[in-house]
Structures are given as structure tokens and as C-alpha cells.
Design an enzyme around this catalytic site. Sequence first.
Site, mmCIF file in Angstrom:
data_model
loop_
_atom_site.group_PDB
_atom_site.id
_atom_site.type_symbol
_atom_site.label_atom_id
_atom_site.label_comp_id
_atom_site.label_asym_id
_atom_site.label_seq_id
_atom_site.Cartn_x
_atom_site.Cartn_y
_atom_site.Cartn_z
ATOM 1 N N HIS A 205 0.908 -1.289 -0.040
ATOM 2 C CA HIS A 205 0.057 -0.052 -0.131
ATOM 3 C C HIS A 205 0.730 1.229 -0.081
ATOM 4 C CE1 HIS A 205 0.979 -0.179 4.328
ATOM 5 N NE2 HIS A 205 0.877 1.002 4.406
HETATM 6 C C1 UD1 Z 1 -0.516 6.038 5.643
HETATM 7 C C2 UD1 Z 1 0.757 6.562 6.143
HETATM 8 C C3 UD1 Z 1 1.736 5.069 5.948
HETATM 9 C C4 UD1 Z 1 1.134 4.044 6.565
HETATM 10 C C5 UD1 Z 1 -0.370 3.697 6.358
HETATM 11 C C6 UD1 Z 1 -0.950 2.654 7.143
HETATM 12 C C7 UD1 Z 1 1.333 8.558 5.765
HETATM 13 C C8 UD1 Z 1 2.340 9.598 5.013
HETATM 14 N N1 UD1 Z 1 1.206 7.485 5.428
HETATM 15 O O1 UD1 Z 1 -0.813 5.680 4.200
HETATM 16 O O2 UD1 Z 1 3.010 5.288 6.392
HETATM 17 O O3 UD1 Z 1 1.947 2.899 6.168
HETATM 18 O O4 UD1 Z 1 -0.985 5.058 6.479
HETATM 19 O O5 UD1 Z 1 -1.913 2.072 6.546
HETATM 20 O O6 UD1 Z 1 0.746 9.024 6.767
HETATM 21 N N2 UD1 Z 1 -8.158 5.522 2.397
HETATM 22 C C9 UD1 Z 1 -9.678 5.241 2.310
HETATM 23 N N3 UD1 Z 1 -10.244 5.092 3.686
HETATM 24 C C10 UD1 Z 1 -9.546 5.125 4.507
HETATM 25 C C11 UD1 Z 1 -8.100 5.423 4.602
HETATM 26 C C12 UD1 Z 1 -7.548 5.775 3.267
HETATM 27 O O7 UD1 Z 1 -10.263 5.210 1.084
HETATM 28 O O8 UD1 Z 1 -9.803 4.807 5.715
HETATM 29 C C13 UD1 Z 1 -7.713 6.136 0.918
HETATM 30 C C14 UD1 Z 1 -7.950 7.447 0.457
HETATM 31 O O9 UD1 Z 1 -8.129 7.612 -0.827
HETATM 32 C C15 UD1 Z 1 -6.617 8.083 0.792
HETATM 33 C C16 UD1 Z 1 -5.785 7.323 0.556
HETATM 34 O O10 UD1 Z 1 -6.168 6.058 0.949
HETATM 35 O O11 UD1 Z 1 -6.453 9.322 -0.073
HETATM 36 C C17 UD1 Z 1 -4.271 7.253 1.170
HETATM 37 O O12 UD1 Z 1 -4.657 7.403 2.615
HETATM 38 P P1 UD1 Z 1 -3.774 8.237 3.497
HETATM 39 O O13 UD1 Z 1 -4.046 8.018 5.041
HETATM 40 O O14 UD1 Z 1 -3.123 9.335 3.012
HETATM 41 O O15 UD1 Z 1 -2.366 7.093 3.469
HETATM 42 P P2 UD1 Z 1 -2.095 5.646 3.386
HETATM 43 O O16 UD1 Z 1 -1.562 4.988 2.358
HETATM 44 O O17 UD1 Z 1 -3.264 4.876 4.245
HETATM 45 N N1 UDP Z 2 -3.237 -5.428 9.322
HETATM 46 C C1 UDP Z 2 -4.581 -5.822 9.357
HETATM 47 N N2 UDP Z 2 -5.321 -6.065 8.518
HETATM 48 C C2 UDP Z 2 -4.870 -6.054 7.148
HETATM 49 C C3 UDP Z 2 -3.605 -5.549 6.897
HETATM 50 C C4 UDP Z 2 -2.873 -5.243 7.911
HETATM 51 O O1 UDP Z 2 -4.932 -5.983 10.758
HETATM 52 O O2 UDP Z 2 -5.764 -6.113 6.328
HETATM 53 C C5 UDP Z 2 -2.284 -5.151 10.327
HETATM 54 C C6 UDP Z 2 -0.957 -5.742 10.344
HETATM 55 O O3 UDP Z 2 -0.899 -7.007 11.179
HETATM 56 C C7 UDP Z 2 -0.011 -4.927 10.954
HETATM 57 C C8 UDP Z 2 -0.697 -3.510 10.523
HETATM 58 O O4 UDP Z 2 -1.904 -3.801 10.099
HETATM 59 O O5 UDP Z 2 -0.047 -4.817 12.560
HETATM 60 C C9 UDP Z 2 0.272 -3.011 9.570
HETATM 61 O O6 UDP Z 2 -0.295 -1.735 9.077
HETATM 62 P P1 UDP Z 2 -0.092 -1.218 7.588
HETATM 63 O O7 UDP Z 2 0.554 -2.119 6.772
HETATM 64 O O8 UDP Z 2 -1.292 -0.511 7.223
HETATM 65 O O9 UDP Z 2 0.760 -0.013 7.867
HETATM 66 P P2 UDP Z 2 2.602 0.070 7.832
HETATM 67 O O10 UDP Z 2 2.746 -0.778 9.215
HETATM 68 O O11 UDP Z 2 3.242 -0.219 6.892
HETATM 69 O O12 UDP Z 2 2.792 1.511 8.630
#
Ligand code: UD1
Ligand code: UDP
Length: 386
Positions: A205
Site C-alpha cells: 500500500h
Molecule cells: C498511511 C501512512 C503510511 C502507513 C499507512 C498505514 C502517511 C504519509 N502514510 O498511508 O506510512 O503505512 O497509512 O496503512 O501518513 N483511504 C480510504 N479509506 C481510509 C483510509 C485511506 O479510502 O480509511 C484512501 C484515501 O483515498 C486516501 C488514501 O487511501 O487518500 C491514502 O490514505 P492516507 O491516510 O493518506 O495514506 P496511507 O496510504 O493510508
Molecule cells: N493489518 C490488519 N489487516 C490488514 C492488513 C494489515 O490488521 O488487512 C495489520 C497488520 O497486522 C499490522 C498493521 O496492520 O499490524 C500494519 O499496517 P499497515 O501495513 O497498514 O501499515 P505500516 O505498518 O506499513 O505502516
Amino acid sequence: MKIAIILGTRPEIIKMSPLIRELEKKNLDYFILHTGQHYDYEMDKEFFEDLELPEPRYNLNVGKNEYRKQIGLMVRLISKILVKEKTDIAFVQGDTNSVLAGALAANKVRIKIGHHEAGLRSHDLTMMEETNRIITDHISNYLFAPTADAFKNLKEEGIKESRIFLTGNTIVDAVYENLELSKKKINILKKLNLEKNKYILATAHRAENVDIEKRLKGILDGLGLVSRYFKMPVIYPMHPRTANNIKKFGLKIPAEIRVTEPLGYLEFLQLEANSKLIITDSGGLQEEACILKIPCVTVRDNTERPETIAAGINILAGTDAQKILQSAKSMAESEKIWINPFGDGRAAEKIFKIADGLLKKERQWGNRLKSKYIKIRGSILKRLRR
Ligand code: UD1
Ligand code: UDP
């Protein structure tokens, strides 16, 4: 002591959960402030339910805004709440935009900051997470480093050693606390019709992968190749960012990949623990692979968790499909000695003991200074009256 727990995304909810449990156990005065960066049920509320966490006192609901607006709004709103609540210390965890905003907000209103998962470095300044980490670390008062490598990074950047504490990562606490619970409550293998050790688990992601068509295509094609080689399905609980981009780029998902909605923590943990191999760009999954003893292939060019590579549990594959296949073969087929570099599962307990001790010490200092000041003021007034 009044404590704020600031969080905003899925991994923060998971990694903060052991700290929240610790606060509940000790009956301390705290509140949860959710920025709303993640907002879908499967990315947010499901984790509060799975982990049996209390509802946040505040939810800023700023997640649907463009990220610069998001950060600006977060800083303004968080600082107001911290002041209103007469907060003594604000805890943030990790490297997301919510973490940066939480730390900046506390810094602007002179409230102490505790940073859990301090000191991680990918040395790649093009990643938003890397700048978030560096800024947060340098304005935090107490830095909780999960590993010796992270501790060393902070020292080398000139941060005073007296502010850094080696505690382990609360992800170990979370895995230990929830894996057993998960076994009692659910059976995800039955639900998805899977057999232990006979499927591969994938997630990707990160912006630097899924926002770039060529890299996202490489990952999807690589997962297809891995599935065909091992004759096993690839299960891919998909982050909304990835799903949106696959649609936007018009990419085809290879037939061997079974895409699901993002899963709750209890289901996901069980799925990880029983898989043959994990392929991911997630930070949390690289850690959990070490804890659960599952080989891991990381589809990135660098990692801020080099301990996992040094331990031989993880390999960097980039996003070229053939390289992903080669890396999967080498990880799944080699013998490993398992080392978990992220601690013993008691990080939350250690963090609170340290923070509590430090704040008490500061209060004593404050009181001593205050009584000294009152004495001096008294004797000056006496002299003036004479
Ligand atoms: C963010 C973090 C990343 C982390 C991840 C965990 C930053 C810069 N990045 O990335 O380090 O690994 O969270 O999962 O903070 N969206 C939805 N529904 C949601 C959340 C997100 O539709 O509940 C979609 C939206 O289109 C949004 C995009 O995902 O614009 C990105 O979401 P965002 O929170 O900006 O960044 P992540 O990719 O989730
Ligand atoms: N995770 C979860 N469900 C999912 C994918 C990930 O519960 O479908 C959990 C996973 O076990 C881990 C955390 O989410 O503890 C990791 O989050 P993510 O990969 O979104 O973010 P990152 O760690 O890269 O910041």
C-alpha cells in the site's frame, strides 16, 4: 498526570493498543485523540472493536482532505485540545502524517512529547514517512527506541542519550496479547477455505509503490509468478489506496491472487501466523513476520527495519516481478535461525514506567525551584520592608 494518546491510522491503533491497556490497568487519567486520517470501518473502527479499546474522546475527521490541508488542520485542532485538556504528555507512535501533526501541535503549545518507535531510518528522504520520523524525533522530549539500531541512529544524529530509551516495540505486546485471543474467537482459514502453510499472504500500500503504475504492475505480476511457482493461492487484503490505483491505472489482477477487503486484526494475525510466506511493503508486517517466524519478502528498495534483514528473516526484492519470484524462492526454501529483534512483549509497561518516572522527577524539580523562588522572594520583600 494527564496523558494524550494521539493516533490516526491502522498501525497506530494496533501499536498504541498495549499502551492504552496499560493506562486502563493503572487507572490513569488519559484520553484518545483520533485524527481521522483512516476512516473506513475496515481501516479504523474494526480495530477498536477487535482490540476492545475505548472510543476516542475526540475524532478530528480530517482524513478525506488532501494531505497538506490534513496536516494543517490536525496541528491546529490537536494543539487546541491538548491545551483545553491540560495535557502533561502527548504520546505519538510511528511515522504517519498524524504523528508529525501530533508532535508539531504539542511542540507549539509546549507540551511534552513521547515518541514510540523513535529512531527508525530508511535514509530515503523522498518518503514522506522518513521526514515525518526525523522531525518528530528531533522535537520529542522522550524517545522510545524499539531496537539497538534505532537507539544508535538517534545518538548519531546528536540527540541527547538521556532522552532516549531502549524499550522494544509494542507490536510484540500486541501480537502476544491478540494471537491467543484470535485462536479462541475466530477461524479465518475455515472462512477463506485455506490450509495452514499452503497459501501466501500479501499486502502492498506504500505510496512509493502503489502510486506508480510500473511498480504496482511489477508487484501484481510478481505475486502471480510466485503463486504459479508454489502452486498456492496468494491472499491479498487490499488497502483502499491500492484498490483505487488499480482501478485508476486499469491494471489486471492475475487470477491466482485472491483480493479481500482489509481484514480486522484478529483475522489478519491468524492469517499471517499460518501462511507459508509473507510478501509485503508494510512496516508492521516485516516486524510481525519476525515475531511469528514466517519468512518475509519486502517489495521495496530499502527498509527502516534493517534488523529483519540482518536476522535473515526478510529480504528486499524491489518491485520487479522476476526479482520478487527469486526472493520468494530463496526465503521460502532456506533454513533460518529465528531472532526477534523487537523485544519481549513488555514494551508498553516499560514505556509508562519510564515516562511516569521522568515526569515525577521534573515535577519535583519544578516544586524545588518554586519553593526556592518563594524563599528568595520572601527574603527580598523582608529586606525591602526594613
Ligand atoms: C498511511 C501512512 C503510511 C502507513 C499507512 C498505514 C502517511 C504519509 N502514510 O498511508 O506510512 O503505512 O497509512 O496503512 O501518513 N483511504 C480510504 N479509506 C481510509 C483510509 C485511506 O479510502 O480509511 C484512501 C484515501 O483515498 C486516501 C488514501 O487511501 O487518500 C491514502 O490514505 P492516507 O491516510 O493518506 O495514506 P496511507 O496510504 O493510508
Ligand atoms: N493489518 C490488519 N489487516 C490488514 C492488513 C494489515 O490488521 O488487512 C495489520 C497488520 O497486522 C499490522 C498493521 O496492520 O499490524 C500494519 O499496517 P499497515 O501495513 O497498514 O501499515 P505500516 O505498518 O506499513 O505502516
